[in-house]
Design an enzyme around this catalytic site. Sequence first.
Site, short mmCIF file in Angstrom:
data_model
loop_
_atom_site.label_atom_id
_atom_site.label_comp_id
_atom_site.label_asym_id
_atom_site.label_seq_id
_atom_site.Cartn_x
_atom_site.Cartn_y
_atom_site.Cartn_z
N GLY A 128 5.98 4.91 -3.86
CA GLY A 128 6.61 4.69 -2.57
C GLY A 128 8.05 4.22 -2.66
N ASN A 129 8.39 3.46 -3.73
CA ASN A 129 9.76 2.96 -3.86
C ASN A 129 10.76 4.08 -4.12
OD1 ASN A 129 8.47 3.19 -6.44
ND2 ASN A 129 10.19 2.12 -7.35
N LYS A 165 -9.62 2.13 3.21
CA LYS A 165 -8.17 2.38 3.24
C LYS A 165 -7.61 2.10 4.63
CE LYS A 165 -4.40 3.99 1.25
NZ LYS A 165 -3.79 3.35 0.09
N LYS A 191 -3.66 4.18 -11.05
CA LYS A 191 -2.66 4.76 -11.95
C LYS A 191 -3.19 4.79 -13.38
CE LYS A 191 1.27 3.26 -9.12
NZ LYS A 191 0.44 3.17 -7.92
#
Length: 311
Positions: free
Chosen positions: A10-11, A128, A274
């Site tokens: 997202g960054n 979520k 991840k």
Amino acid sequence: MKKIVIALGGNALQDGNKGATAEAQLEIVRETVKHLADIIEDGNTVIITHGNGPQVGRIVIQNEIASDVTPAMPFDVCGAMSQGMIGYHIQQALGDELRKRGIQKPVATVVTQVVVDKKDPAFNNPTKPIGPFYSKEEAAKINEEKGYIMIEDSGRGYRRVIASPEPKRIVELETIKTLLEKDNVVIAVGGGGIPVIEEEGILNGVAAVIDKDLASQRLAEDIDADILIILTAVDNVAINFGNPNQRNLNRVNTQDMRKYVDEGHFAPGSMLPKVLAGIRFVESKPGRKAIITSLQKAKDALKGLSGTIIE
């Protein structure tokens, strides 16, 4: 020359200190693509994936607020909208950057559907959060009217939660392969892909969010990539994160990484997917490598000079 799937965090798409406008996003993306162009310039075949959490959340809010004026779109359609928007910004900015460098490579976004299993346990346990915050009374009304599952979120109000099922099959896989064969840079499975359920050959969208790192791993395996790079806000994965005995991981094998997973070193909503994506990709075929690092260190990590390298 390597075939590399790069999963943007997202960054790489949004700066929390700047406004959430399209112009601000494009400004960030124009800086992001310089790092991607460095990797392409080295002769690698690159496939780009990305998250969409803040963007799809805003699209949902826009739909909900305007629902008295025009009908709100279902969540899978909002996901498709976010794929198109983010893909447009990346392909425009990256295309411009490549042309500046004299690199004549087409850049194409594929709106990507990903099949999930309707019997996935995640559908029985939605976790979520998406969309805006509501008061307890508003949440109860939404639950009664629309059947949404609403939960209290960290003292900030109530939010809708949806399932996060495992990715099973990428519908547009052959299209992606064809584009790669024609030397395109491809942007695909944005936001983890649009989740669809397949019944008797018919696809139907479903309200869910597929983890983008696991979807990126699925794509990397299916196109026979050599390397999966997962970009995040930190240069390295760490164990005992935030504690005095924190230790950054440099080169690590999948057996040790699984041990760290079992010991609970990685947060479920943050580093864990991840790490799991990296482990799965490396174990899927001998010689494959996964890298978890920051955008700024991606090129160095490919040279073995930075990042966490799983092999």
